[in-house]
Write a protein that holds these residues in place. Sequence first.
Motif, mmCIF file in Angstrom:
data_model
loop_
_atom_site.group_PDB
_atom_site.id
_atom_site.type_symbol
_atom_site.label_atom_id
_atom_site.label_comp_id
_atom_site.label_asym_id
_atom_site.label_seq_id
_atom_site.Cartn_x
_atom_site.Cartn_y
_atom_site.Cartn_z
ATOM 1 N N CYS A 11 0.835 -0.974 -0.173
ATOM 2 C CA CYS A 11 -0.023 -0.121 -0.006
ATOM 3 C C CYS A 11 0.798 1.300 0.038
ATOM 4 O O CYS A 11 1.711 1.348 0.765
ATOM 5 C CB CYS A 11 -0.901 -0.037 1.187
ATOM 6 N N ASP A 65 -8.431 -6.603 -9.268
ATOM 7 C CA ASP A 65 -9.107 -7.394 -8.201
ATOM 8 C C ASP A 65 -8.289 -8.466 -7.497
ATOM 9 O O ASP A 65 -8.271 -8.480 -6.212
ATOM 10 C CB ASP A 65 -10.359 -8.199 -8.702
ATOM 11 N N TYR A 75 -7.697 0.665 2.972
ATOM 12 C CA TYR A 75 -8.499 0.485 1.797
ATOM 13 C C TYR A 75 -8.007 1.224 0.650
ATOM 14 O O TYR A 75 -8.730 1.233 -0.385
ATOM 15 C CB TYR A 75 -9.952 0.934 2.109
ATOM 16 N N THR A 76 -6.585 1.528 0.546
ATOM 17 C CA THR A 76 -5.915 1.894 -0.535
ATOM 18 C C THR A 76 -5.859 0.826 -1.530
ATOM 19 O O THR A 76 -5.681 -0.245 -0.918
ATOM 20 C CB THR A 76 -4.894 2.755 -0.343
ATOM 21 N N ARG A 77 -5.895 0.848 -2.829
ATOM 22 C CA ARG A 77 -5.601 -0.133 -3.884
ATOM 23 C C ARG A 77 -4.218 -0.455 -3.615
ATOM 24 O O ARG A 77 -3.315 0.294 -3.467
ATOM 25 C CB ARG A 77 -5.792 0.451 -5.206
ATOM 26 N N LEU A 78 -4.051 -1.823 -3.503
ATOM 27 C CA LEU A 78 -2.544 -2.267 -3.556
ATOM 28 C C LEU A 78 -1.820 -2.306 -4.996
ATOM 29 O O LEU A 78 -2.668 -2.410 -5.684
ATOM 30 C CB LEU A 78 -2.454 -3.769 -2.845
ATOM 31 N N ARG A 79 -0.542 -2.304 -4.841
ATOM 32 C CA ARG A 79 0.291 -2.525 -6.122
ATOM 33 C C ARG A 79 1.437 -3.414 -5.842
ATOM 34 O O ARG A 79 1.705 -3.686 -4.714
ATOM 35 C CB ARG A 79 0.634 -1.082 -6.422
ATOM 36 N N LYS A 89 -7.277 -4.614 -1.995
ATOM 37 C CA LYS A 89 -7.158 -3.217 -1.140
ATOM 38 C C LYS A 89 -6.426 -3.520 0.039
ATOM 39 O O LYS A 89 -6.584 -4.545 0.732
ATOM 40 C CB LYS A 89 -8.469 -2.612 -1.060
ATOM 41 N N CYS A 90 -5.777 -2.311 0.686
ATOM 42 C CA CYS A 90 -5.149 -2.161 1.772
ATOM 43 C C CYS A 90 -6.228 -2.601 2.997
ATOM 44 O O CYS A 90 -7.378 -2.005 3.293
ATOM 45 C CB CYS A 90 -4.712 -0.892 2.401
ATOM 46 N N ARG A 91 -5.833 -3.569 3.751
ATOM 47 C CA ARG A 91 -6.775 -3.999 4.884
ATOM 48 C C ARG A 91 -7.043 -3.062 5.855
ATOM 49 O O ARG A 91 -7.754 -2.903 6.832
ATOM 50 C CB ARG A 91 -6.421 -5.298 5.422
#
Length: 265
Positions: free
Chosen positions: A129, A166, A175-179, A170-172
Motif C-alpha cells: 500500500c 481485483d 482501503y487504498t488499492r494495493l500495487r 485493497k489495503c486491509r
Amino acid sequence: MNPYKLCAQKIKEGGVVVFTGAGISRESGIPTFRGKEGLWQRYDPSIYATMPQTLFTFLSHPSKITNFIIEFYEILLSAQPSPAHRIISQLEKAGLVKAVITQNIDNLHEDAGNNQVCEIHGNAYEVFCIRCGYIEKRDKDEVKKFIEELKNKPAKRFPLIKFVLDFMGKCRDCYTRLRPNIVFFGEELPPKEIVRAKQLLKECKVFIVVGTSGGVYPAASFPYEAKQSGAFVIEINLSPSFQDIDDVFLEGKASQVFEEIFSFI
Ligand code: OAD
C-alpha cells in the motif's frame, strides 16, 4: 594460494554479507535483464519498467502488460533455487553469512532457506500500500492460479483491468488499492530495506558480490561502500563488474564457483 581456498578461509571467519543480482538466478532458468539474452532486449524497459508508462499502457492496452505478466510469472513460478542459492543458505545456517542483500525479486533466497534477506528492489510475490506501507505476501499457488486464469481471459479491456486489480486487492488498514511490491525505474527504494542494507555494508567483514552488472544505482555503489568499511570483496561473475575494488575475482557460473569454494569449507 588457490583463490577458492583463500575465499573459503575468509568466509570461515564469518561476518559475510552476500550481494546478489540476476546472474545468481540464471541457473534457475530466469533470464538476466541486460546482455544478449536479457529481458530488456525483448521488452522495452521504458514501457515495462517505469510505473507511469506501465500504468498508462495497462489502462489503454491491458493485454500488452498482461502478456508480459504471464510470461514473466510463468518463468518465476517454475524456477527453483540453484546450488548457489542453497550453499548461501547453508552458510547462513552455519552462522557464517549474516545476510543476503538482493536486487532480485524472485524469492529464491527465501525458497532456499535464507532467513536474513534484504530485498532492495522488492518481491514479485508481494503487494503493498503506497499510503500506509502495509505489505501482503501472496502464496505461490495463489499466484499460479491467477496466472492460469489470466491466460484464459478474453482480451477485453475492462474485464481484464478489473481482473488484475481485483487480484491485487485493497489495503486491509486504509482501503487504498494495493500495487506490486516491485521497484520500477526511477522509484525510491524501500526505506527500511535500505537502512538495513547500509548497516550491513558497515558491519560486514567479507562482501561477496554475485552476478550483477552494477548498472543500477544505488545498488551499484554497495560494493564500494563495503570496501570503504574495510570488507574483503569477492566477486563471482562471468566477467567482472567491480574489477577496481575486487580483492578476488572468481570467473564462472555462480553455482560452480560456490561449489568449488564450499569444497574447502
Ligand atoms: P543484469 O542483467 O544487469 O546483470 C546480470 C549479471 O549477471 C551480469 O554481470 C552477468 O555477467 C552475470 N551473470 C550471468 N549469468 C551468470 C551466472 N550463471 N553466474 C554468475 N553471474 C552471471 O542484472 P542485475 O545487475 O541484477 O532492477 O540488474 C540490476 C537491476 O537492473 C535489477 O534488479 C533490475 C534491473 O533493471 C529493477 O527492477 C529496479
